[in-house]
Each structure stands twice: as structure tokens, then as C-alpha cells.
Design a protein around this motif. Structure first.
Motif, PDB file in Angstrom:
ATOM      1  N   ASN B 339      -8.021  12.914  -0.701  1.00  0.00           N
ATOM      2  CA  ASN B 339      -8.035  11.542  -0.205  1.00  0.00           C
ATOM      3  C   ASN B 339      -9.288  11.258   0.605  1.00  0.00           C
ATOM      4  O   ASN B 339      -9.875  10.175   0.497  1.00  0.00           O
ATOM      5  CB  ASN B 339      -6.792  11.271   0.637  1.00  0.00           C
ATOM      6  CG  ASN B 339      -5.568  11.162  -0.220  1.00  0.00           C
ATOM      7  OD1 ASN B 339      -5.693  10.986  -1.433  1.00  0.00           O
ATOM      8  ND2 ASN B 339      -4.414  11.277   0.373  1.00  0.00           N
ATOM      9  N   SER B 359      -5.989   0.923   3.572  1.00  0.00           N
ATOM     10  CA  SER B 359      -4.778   1.080   2.764  1.00  0.00           C
ATOM     11  C   SER B 359      -4.524  -0.164   1.905  1.00  0.00           C
ATOM     12  O   SER B 359      -3.928  -0.070   0.833  1.00  0.00           O
ATOM     13  CB  SER B 359      -3.595   1.319   3.686  1.00  0.00           C
ATOM     14  OG  SER B 359      -2.605   2.042   3.039  1.00  0.00           O
ATOM     15  N   PRO B 363      -4.233   1.493  -2.064  1.00  0.00           N
ATOM     16  CA  PRO B 363      -2.825   1.744  -1.726  1.00  0.00           C
ATOM     17  C   PRO B 363      -2.366   3.167  -2.059  1.00  0.00           C
ATOM     18  O   PRO B 363      -1.640   3.782  -1.277  1.00  0.00           O
ATOM     19  CB  PRO B 363      -2.067   0.709  -2.540  1.00  0.00           C
ATOM     20  CG  PRO B 363      -2.995   0.279  -3.605  1.00  0.00           C
ATOM     21  CD  PRO B 363      -4.374   0.432  -3.069  1.00  0.00           C
ATOM     22  N   THR B 365      -4.130   5.989  -2.342  1.00  0.00           N
ATOM     23  CA  THR B 365      -4.716   6.958  -1.419  1.00  0.00           C
ATOM     24  C   THR B 365      -4.004   6.908  -0.076  1.00  0.00           C
ATOM     25  O   THR B 365      -3.666   7.950   0.505  1.00  0.00           O
ATOM     26  CB  THR B 365      -6.209   6.643  -1.231  1.00  0.00           C
ATOM     27  OG1 THR B 365      -6.793   6.520  -2.517  1.00  0.00           O
ATOM     28  CG2 THR B 365      -6.909   7.729  -0.490  1.00  0.00           C
ATOM     29  N   GLY B 366      -3.755   5.695   0.422  1.00  0.00           N
ATOM     30  CA  GLY B 366      -3.079   5.559   1.705  1.00  0.00           C
ATOM     31  C   GLY B 366      -1.683   6.149   1.674  1.00  0.00           C
ATOM     32  O   GLY B 366      -1.297   6.902   2.568  1.00  0.00           O
ATOM     33  N   ALA B 367      -0.932   5.845   0.600  1.00  0.00           N
ATOM     34  CA  ALA B 367       0.462   6.292   0.546  1.00  0.00           C
ATOM     35  C   ALA B 367       0.544   7.805   0.417  1.00  0.00           C
ATOM     36  O   ALA B 367       1.329   8.462   1.119  1.00  0.00           O
ATOM     37  CB  ALA B 367       1.159   5.628  -0.639  1.00  0.00           C
ATOM     38  N   GLN B 422      -4.270   8.212  10.693  1.00  0.00           N
ATOM     39  CA  GLN B 422      -3.734   7.252   9.741  1.00  0.00           C
ATOM     40  C   GLN B 422      -3.967   5.821  10.228  1.00  0.00           C
ATOM     41  O   GLN B 422      -4.349   4.938   9.474  1.00  0.00           O
ATOM     42  CB  GLN B 422      -2.225   7.525   9.591  1.00  0.00           C
ATOM     43  CG  GLN B 422      -1.590   6.841   8.420  1.00  0.00           C
ATOM     44  CD  GLN B 422      -2.019   7.463   7.109  1.00  0.00           C
ATOM     45  OE1 GLN B 422      -2.506   8.574   7.077  1.00  0.00           O
ATOM     46  NE2 GLN B 422      -1.875   6.732   6.024  1.00  0.00           N
ATOM     47  N   PHE B 426      -6.395   4.175   7.640  1.00  0.00           N
ATOM     48  CA  PHE B 426      -5.685   3.492   6.569  1.00  0.00           C
ATOM     49  C   PHE B 426      -4.950   2.234   7.014  1.00  0.00           C
ATOM     50  O   PHE B 426      -4.889   1.266   6.277  1.00  0.00           O
ATOM     51  CB  PHE B 426      -4.689   4.448   5.911  1.00  0.00           C
ATOM     52  CG  PHE B 426      -5.354   5.545   5.133  1.00  0.00           C
ATOM     53  CD1 PHE B 426      -5.978   5.278   3.925  1.00  0.00           C
ATOM     54  CD2 PHE B 426      -5.375   6.829   5.613  1.00  0.00           C
ATOM     55  CE1 PHE B 426      -6.599   6.268   3.208  1.00  0.00           C
ATOM     56  CE2 PHE B 426      -5.996   7.839   4.904  1.00  0.00           C
ATOM     57  CZ  PHE B 426      -6.613   7.552   3.701  1.00  0.00           C
ATOM     58  N   PHE B 427      -4.363   2.236   8.213  1.00  0.00           N
ATOM     59  CA  PHE B 427      -3.566   1.091   8.619  1.00  0.00           C
ATOM     60  C   PHE B 427      -4.408   0.120   9.446  1.00  0.00           C
ATOM     61  O   PHE B 427      -5.588   0.323   9.659  1.00  0.00           O
ATOM     62  CB  PHE B 427      -2.352   1.541   9.435  1.00  0.00           C
ATOM     63  CG  PHE B 427      -1.379   2.358   8.654  1.00  0.00           C
ATOM     64  CD1 PHE B 427      -1.418   2.366   7.260  1.00  0.00           C
ATOM     65  CD2 PHE B 427      -0.420   3.126   9.287  1.00  0.00           C
ATOM     66  CE1 PHE B 427      -0.521   3.117   6.528  1.00  0.00           C
ATOM     67  CE2 PHE B 427       0.478   3.880   8.558  1.00  0.00           C
ATOM     68  CZ  PHE B 427       0.418   3.886   7.192  1.00  0.00           C
ATOM     69  N   GLU B 439     -10.169   0.965  -5.495  1.00  0.00           N
ATOM     70  CA  GLU B 439      -9.415   2.217  -5.505  1.00  0.00           C
ATOM     71  C   GLU B 439     -10.211   3.275  -6.259  1.00  0.00           C
ATOM     72  O   GLU B 439     -11.068   2.955  -7.088  1.00  0.00           O
ATOM     73  CB  GLU B 439      -8.057   1.946  -6.180  1.00  0.00           C
ATOM     74  CG  GLU B 439      -7.090   3.107  -6.231  1.00  0.00           C
ATOM     75  CD  GLU B 439      -6.675   3.640  -4.874  1.00  0.00           C
ATOM     76  OE1 GLU B 439      -7.517   4.282  -4.223  1.00  0.00           O
ATOM     77  OE2 GLU B 439      -5.522   3.436  -4.469  1.00  0.00           O
TER      78      GLU B 439
END
Lengths: 106, 479
Positions: B339, B359, B363, B365-367, B422, B426-427, B439
Motif C-alpha cells: 500500500n 482514501s 478506496p 488501498t485505504g480499506a 491512518q 488515508f482519512f 487508484e
């Protein structure tokens, strides 16, 4: 261990420790990449001598020969790799000083 | 036919360089060769059919003077090596655009995995050293090959410390040869059993374990590890964090401590102490990092501490837990590094201060990264929970209550730095300048999803997996 091999052990032991100390001192004190590689080489030489001694005392000289040959080959590979890296560092910074390698911290 | 695991990659690399290096179209075949190699390696290790593993090819083996042995621990390592190499291969396909560079990478990758396959099959301490050097030299070259100043620095630091580790281990081999008159595991084990309290042997054991601590990057000796992981190209970080330090440091430690050195209390105490220090120092330093990959590197040190802690209990359950955590860690840490490779490639930076909210644009990669970090912290249904709880139970059974409590406590710090990671990467709100983010490509996404699925699957079907693959590992204690 009989008296003869003890004498062998102490004579060799002195030089092994001397080489080891030289190599370790070289590695700790120097700031030059090539000298660091030479320090590593000295250390490996000391170990090679130790293995020759071990082969002689235990009477397994053929095994020790095989091991020492292998160590020499691998040592050359490591020295060549290290010298290659030092060469590329020199092309980047025009110096072999390890203090130029300080970009990674934390 | 275990020797095929060495000979096929070896001759494969030679043929690739003799025949396929001529033009770019042929070089593409290297990717498919490597992929087929690693997939078949995983397949023969998962099914571990005795027809393949117990028969030896007499003429071939006697010609090359090789003899190997495998057990359940080796099978688990084979699966790890194959899996992480495939992940690294796909990341390389994605990040290295130039055909020649990718060809070089694949050759070195095959050589590194050959070295690791050797490490996990040898029964002779000197061959162990030889294969360790094969792995180490290919890793130096892999780290250094972008030839930027940073990668050269990482490679040089790794090289010097690894050479020091080599010297320590070779001295130990020399002393053990002196004491036991042989280099095979069996000869050394019986030699040690005869002269158990000789100070020379204790010295040799200390030297060897120090060397392995350097190779595995445990805390008093971890100086090279964050630099090497950060400076290496993305695909190499996956490989290094996923298996190289584990095969060269941790696996060897498990093998040596259980089958070679007397499994005694002082060694165990040292292992548990170093393990706990690694867990805490790694986790606490990781909180303060700004670089994504550097944080993962420190997290890696911290998780290695858990493995050593489990090994230090000295019971069958502790070793099973350590091996299980080793497997899980190589899955979720390579997932996190995959990631980070996707993030680095798409945004061009690993600095967490310049990232945020990606994210929304990436999406998958983030999840998958959420799954990986929850598993690292030990959140119940995921695989990391089970391996950590087995280690804690093993510590409790051997009445090391303080270590057990510290191991649980460290999970909270793990959660702290991963939540901060995170949150910052990502968030949150999408940082300006990242609106055009795409992506990652399909190969890398497939790898992330498969690794995340393994993390979840191993966690959910834990009893099945644990009984079939991990518990048989205990038998290395009986020997």
C-alpha cells in the motif's frame, strides 16, 4: 588439548586477536568508506585464520580448507559490492567521507 | 527432491541471462518465469506431498554435493517466501517502468529467494552462512540499484552492519568447529552437549546470537533497518520487510536455538529481554515518524520483538505462536508496504505531512490498509490477534506474568501509531493538490486484496489453519 596444540593455539590466538583488534579499530575510527571496507576485510582475515587453526587442532584440515576457500570467495563478492557502492557515492558527492551519508535520520 | 528448490532458480537465472537478455521483448518472459517459479514453490509447500520432499534425485544431488532436509517450519517459510516474492514482483511491475531495470530486479529477486530457500533447508551451519550471504548480497544490490544517494546510503549501512554480523557468526562457527570438530547441526549439538559449561562455548553462543540479532534488526542492533527499508525502492521494501530479515535473522534464530544450542534458561532470558525491548522501542519510536515507510520499518522491529518473545518461552506453544506470528507478520507487513508503494507511486511522496484523505481517491488501498493495521494491533477476528494471544498464553503458562502484561500493553501503542498513520494518510479531508489522484493499477490491487483476504481468512478459519500448519512445528523441539 595436548601441549603441542596448546602452543599452536596460543601463538595463533595472539595473531588472531591482533588482526581482530586492528580490523575493529579501523572500522570504528575511520570516516573513509574504503578504509571501512579494509577494516571488514581485516576482520574476515582474522576469522579465516581462526578456522584454519580449528581445522589444524581438530585434525580436520580438509574440511577447514573447503571452508576457507568458500569464505575467500564470499569475501571477495562482499568487497566488490561495497566498493561498487563506494564508487557510486563518490560520483554523487565527490568524497568518500561517510559523513556525507547523512540524509536518512529519525 | 528438495534440491530442485535451489537448482531450478539457479539455472533459471543463468538461462535468463544467457538467452533472454538480448532484447526487450524476451526480457518480459522473466516476469512470467519468476511468477511460475514462486507459484509452484507455494503449491509444493502447501501440499507438502512426501513424494516430492522425501525422494532425492541421487545423480543430481551427488553431482552438486548438496543435501537438504525440510520440516513443517520450512514449509511455512516456503509459503512466506513465495507469497512475498509474488507481491514484490507485482509491485516491481507497477513501479519500475523501464524494461531493463525490471529485468535486473527480477534476476536479483530470484537469487534472493534462492538464498532464502537455501537458508531454510540446510543442515549444516556453514552452508547456512553461505546462503545467508547470497541473500544479503542480493539485498544490498536490490537496495542500491536506483543509485540515488539515499539508496546507496541505506545499502552501505546495511552492508557494513551485515558484514560485522557475518564476522561474529563466522567466529562462532570457528570456535564451534574447534570444540566439536564438525560443522553439521548434529555434530555441533552433540559437541555442545558434551562440553556444556565451557566458557568458550558460551562465548560462541553469545557471538552467534549477536550476529543473528543484527541480521534480524532487533533493538540494540537495529541501526541499519529503518534506513535500509526507507531508502530501498518500493518493491524491495516489500521483500526486505516481508521475508529477508525474517529468513536471515528470525528463522535462523528459531532453528539454531531449538536444535543447536542447549535450550536453557540464560538464552531464553536474553531472548525475552531483547524481545520486550524491541517491542517497546520500536513502537515508541514509530509514533514520532513522519515518513510512511519509516514508520512501517519501526513497526516491523516491534513485531519482530513479539516473535523473539514467543521463542524465548521455550515451550512448544510459544514456538508455535512465534512461527504463527512470523507468518502473519509477513502477510500484513508486506500488505502495508504494498500500500505504501501505491501511495508513493501515485502521490510521489511518503511524507505523511504532505498526504491526507487519499482514501477517497484510493478506496481499495485505504480499506486493505485498515485491515492490515487492525491485524497488526491484534483486533479479534483477524490473524494477528490469534498469534499474539498464543504468545501471551505461552508467556502466562511459563509464569512470566510481567512479560505477558507488557506484550498486551504494547498492542495499545501499536494501535496508537497506526491510528495516527491512518488518520494522516488515508482519512480526513483530501489535501489540496491531490485531486487528480488515481487508484493503483490492477495487479497491485489484486495483490493487496489477496493479502487482505489471507489476513481475514487465517483469522476466521484459525483452528483449521493452526492445527494443520502451525502446531506440527512443535516437533522441532523433540529432536
Amino acid at each position: 588439548m595436548n601441549a603441542n596444540s596448546w602452543q599452536l593455539f596460543s601463538t595463533f590466538g595472539f595473531f588472531i586477536i591482533l588482526l581482530f583488534a586492528c580490523g575493529a579499530y579501523c572500522l570504528v575510527v575511520t570516516r573513509n568508506m574504503i578504509r571501512a571496507i579494509i577494516g571488514i576485510e581485516l576482520l574476515i582475515k582474522a576469522v579465516t585464520l581462526l578456522i584454519i587453526l580449528a581445522g589444524k587442532i581438530t585434525g580436520r584440515t580438509s574440511l577447514a580448507q573447503g571452508l576457507v576457500m568458500t569464505i575467500i570467495v564470499i569475501e571477495v563478492v562482499i568487497a566488490a559490492t561495497a566498493a561498487g557502492i563506494a564508487l557510486w557515492v563518490f560520483r554523487h558527492t565527490d568524497s568518500l567521507d561517510v559523513r556525507s551519508l547523512r540524509s536518512l535520520k529519525g | 527432491m528438495p534440491s530442485l528448490m535451489i537448482l531450478i532458480p539457479l539455472f533459471g537465472v543463468i538461462i535468463l541471462n544467457l538467452v533472454f537478455a538480448s532484447n526487450d521483448k524476451m526480457k518480459r518472459a522473466a516476469f512470467w518465469f519468476a511468477l511460475a517459479l514462486f507459484i509452484s514453490q507455494i503449491a509444493v509447500a502447501i501440499f507438502h506431498h512426501p513424494i516430492f520432499w522425501n525422494n532425492s534425485l541421487k545423480p543430481l544431488d551427488s553431482f552438486f554435493k548438496v543435501s537438504f532436509f525440510v520440516d513443517h517450519l520450512s514449509f511455512i517459510m516456503f509459503i512466506c517466501i513465495g507469497m512475498v516474492s509474488i507481491a514484490s514482483l507485482f509491485v516491481a511491475k507497477y513501479t519500475i517502468t523501464e524494461e531493463g531495470g525490471r529485468f535486473k530486479f527480477i534476476n536479483l529477486l530470484i537469487l534472493a529467494s534462492l538464498g532464502m530457500s537455501g537458508i531454510i533447508m540446510v543442515k549444516d551451519i556453514f552452508s547456512l552462512y553461505v546462503f545467508m550471504e547470497i541473500t544479503a548480497v542480493s539485498s544490498f544490490l536490490l537496495i542500491a540499484y536506483p543509485k540515488s544517494l539515499e539508496s546507496l546510503e541505506g545499502a552501505f549501512k546495511y552492508l557494513i552492519l551485515s558484514a560485522v554480523a557475518t564476522v561474529l557468526m563466522l567466529s562462532a562457527i570457528g570456535i564451534l568447529l574447534l570444540a566439536s570438530g564438525g560443522t553439521s547441526f548434529f555434530a555441533i549439538a552433540s559437541g555442545i552437549a558434551e562440553a556444556r559449561n565451557s566458557s568458550l562455548i558460551v562465548f560462541a553462543i553469545g557471538l552467534f546470537i549477536c550476529g543473528l540479532f543484527i541480521k534480524g534488526g532487533l533493538v540494540p542492533f537495529h541501526g541499519w533497518l529503518p534506513d535500509a527499508y526507507t531508502a530501498a525502492p518500493a518493491s524491495v521494501s516489500v521483500l526486505l520487510a516481508g521475508v529477508v530479515t525474517k529468513a536471515a535473522g528470525i528463522y535462523t534464530m528459531i532453528r539454531i536455538v531449538t536444535s543447536l544450542f542447549p535450550y536453557n534458561q540464560p538464552v531464553n532470558n536474553v531472548l525475552m529481554l531483547v524481545g520486550t525491548i524491541s517491542i517497546f522501542v520500536g513502537a515508541i519510536v514509530a509514533i514520532g515518524q513522519d515518513n510512511f515507510k519509516r514508520m512501517l520499518a519501526y513497526s516491523s522491529i516491534s513485531q519482530m520483538g513479539y516473535i523473539i518473545l514467543g521463542l524465548g518461552t521455550g515451550t512448544g506453544l510459544g514456538i508455535a505462536g512465534a512461527v504463527f506470528h512470523l507468518f502473519n507478520h509477513s502477510v500484513f507487513k508486506s500488505l502495508l508496504f504494498v500500500n505504501s508503494a501505491a501511495v508513493e507511486k501515485e502521490t510521489g511522496t511518503c511524507d505523511m505531512n504532505k498526504l491526507g484523505g487519499i482514501s477517497q481517491k484510493m478506496p481499495v488501498t485505504g480499506a486493505t490498509s485498515v485491515i492490515a493495521f487492525l491485524s497488526t494491533c491484534g483486533i479479534p477476528p483477524l490473524s494477528g490477534f490469534w498469534s499474539k494471544i498464543i504468545i501471551v498464553i505461552a508467556l502466562w503458562q511459563t509464569s512470566h506474568y510481567a512479560y505477558a502484561c507488557l506484550a498486551v500493553l504494547a498492542s495499545i501503542i501499536t494501535l496508537a501509531y497506526f491510528l495516527s498513520m491512518q488518520r494522516r494518510v488515508f482519512f480526513g479531508k483530501l489535501r489540496s493538490g491531490l485531486e487528480g489522484l488515481k487508484e493503483a493499477d490492477r495487479g497491485v490491487l489484486a495483490v493487496s486484496i489477496i493479502l487482505a483476504a489471507i489476513t481475514i481468512g487465517v483469522g476466521v478459519f484459525f483452528p483449521f489453519f493452526f492445527n494443520i500448519f502451525i502446531l506440527p512445528v512443535k516437533e522441532i523441539l523433540v529432536r
